[in-house]
Design a protein around this motif. Structure first.
Motif, mmCIF file in Angstrom:
data_model
loop_
_atom_site.group_PDB
_atom_site.id
_atom_site.type_symbol
_atom_site.label_atom_id
_atom_site.label_comp_id
_atom_site.label_asym_id
_atom_site.label_seq_id
_atom_site.Cartn_x
_atom_site.Cartn_y
_atom_site.Cartn_z
ATOM 1 N N MET A 176 34.720 40.023 43.484
ATOM 2 C CA MET A 176 35.822 40.768 43.174
ATOM 3 C C MET A 176 36.472 40.728 41.723
ATOM 4 O O MET A 176 36.275 39.696 41.090
ATOM 5 C CB MET A 176 37.088 40.244 44.098
ATOM 6 N N ASN A 177 36.796 41.879 41.106
ATOM 7 C CA ASN A 177 37.274 41.740 39.596
ATOM 8 C C ASN A 177 38.484 40.987 39.872
ATOM 9 O O ASN A 177 39.376 41.279 40.605
ATOM 10 C CB ASN A 177 37.456 43.167 39.241
ATOM 11 N N GLN A 228 46.302 38.595 44.035
ATOM 12 C CA GLN A 228 44.829 38.490 44.239
ATOM 13 C C GLN A 228 44.766 36.926 44.525
ATOM 14 O O GLN A 228 43.812 36.791 45.314
ATOM 15 C CB GLN A 228 44.107 38.465 42.815
ATOM 16 N N ALA A 241 41.615 42.068 53.962
ATOM 17 C CA ALA A 241 40.282 42.263 53.133
ATOM 18 C C ALA A 241 40.286 43.657 52.470
ATOM 19 O O ALA A 241 39.986 43.644 51.427
ATOM 20 C CB ALA A 241 39.212 42.225 54.165
ATOM 21 N N ALA A 242 40.843 44.664 52.968
ATOM 22 C CA ALA A 242 40.982 45.938 52.486
ATOM 23 C C ALA A 242 41.616 45.800 51.328
ATOM 24 O O ALA A 242 41.491 46.483 50.254
ATOM 25 C CB ALA A 242 41.376 47.079 53.122
ATOM 26 N N ARG A 271 42.808 43.143 49.462
ATOM 27 C CA ARG A 271 42.006 42.131 48.348
ATOM 28 C C ARG A 271 40.954 42.940 47.568
ATOM 29 O O ARG A 271 40.791 42.936 46.495
ATOM 30 C CB ARG A 271 41.353 41.076 48.960
ATOM 31 N N GLU A 272 40.288 43.825 48.252
ATOM 32 C CA GLU A 272 39.149 44.654 47.656
ATOM 33 C C GLU A 272 39.770 45.916 46.826
ATOM 34 O O GLU A 272 39.451 46.019 45.421
ATOM 35 C CB GLU A 272 38.207 45.335 48.724
ATOM 36 N N MET A 273 41.068 46.284 47.211
ATOM 37 C CA MET A 273 41.839 47.160 46.351
ATOM 38 C C MET A 273 42.290 46.581 45.293
ATOM 39 O O MET A 273 42.329 47.060 44.060
ATOM 40 C CB MET A 273 42.894 47.919 47.120
ATOM 41 N N GLY A 327 41.114 44.150 43.534
ATOM 42 C CA GLY A 327 39.851 44.097 42.713
ATOM 43 C C GLY A 327 39.794 45.320 41.967
ATOM 44 O O GLY A 327 39.578 45.263 40.457
ATOM 45 N N GLU A 328 39.943 46.302 42.537
ATOM 46 C CA GLU A 328 39.566 47.622 41.790
ATOM 47 C C GLU A 328 40.695 48.100 40.913
ATOM 48 O O GLU A 328 40.410 48.765 39.933
ATOM 49 C CB GLU A 328 39.287 48.759 42.740
#
Length: 147
Positions: free
Chosen positions: A1-2, A32, A96-97, A99-101, A103-104
């Motif tokens: 993850m960014n 984050q 999870a979604a 956390r991915e968001m 990072g994006e």
């Protein structure tokens, strides 16, 4: 993850923008690293700040007739809509979604700052003597006390 972290590469030499960007980075970093039980509140704090952050930039662009305003403002609207969808996901338990968001969003923010915001900061420095700009104040990045 960014992950997001404040760095000199995000400075634009326009204090009102640099201050609000630094607060954004602090709040996103907290989101984050937030545990699942506080992620919805942390994400909500990021959104609340971003509404004001983008609102200030949008106002500056409109008031000063910034040439690239339409594209820049549209990006703000799209990103805020996606962030709001993320809040609904967080409240539904899909961490999870979110956390991915996050990072994006971190990756997008770095690119956005170094391109569109850099152009806006240059423009604002050139018109600052003609158009007074209200300075924003850095606030605590703790989600419970975020503005």
């Amino acid at each position: 993850m960014n992950t997001v972290e404040w760095s000199e590469s995000l400075l634009l030499d326009f204090p009102p923008m640099d201050e609000v960007h630094h607060t954004f980075v602090d709040l996103l970093a907290l989101a984050q690293t937030a545990p699942d039980e506080t992620l919805p509140q942390a994400w909500s704090a990021v959104i609340d700040h971003t509404v004001r952050h983008f609102g200030s930039e949008d106002e500056w662009m409109k008031r000063t007739r910034f040439a690239a305003a339409d594209n820049h403002i549209m990006q703000h609207k799209v990103v805020l809509n996606v962030m709001r969808e993320g809040l609904a996901l967080a409240r539904a338990g899909n961490m999870a979604a979110v956390r991915e968001m996050a990072g994006e969003l971190a990756a997008w923010f770095a690119k956005h700052t170094q391109t569109l915001d850099a152009a806006l900061a240059l423009h604002m420095r050139s018109v600052q003597s003609e158009v007074p700009v209200r300075r924003t104040h850095r606030t605590s990045a703790h989600p419970a006390s975020a503005p």
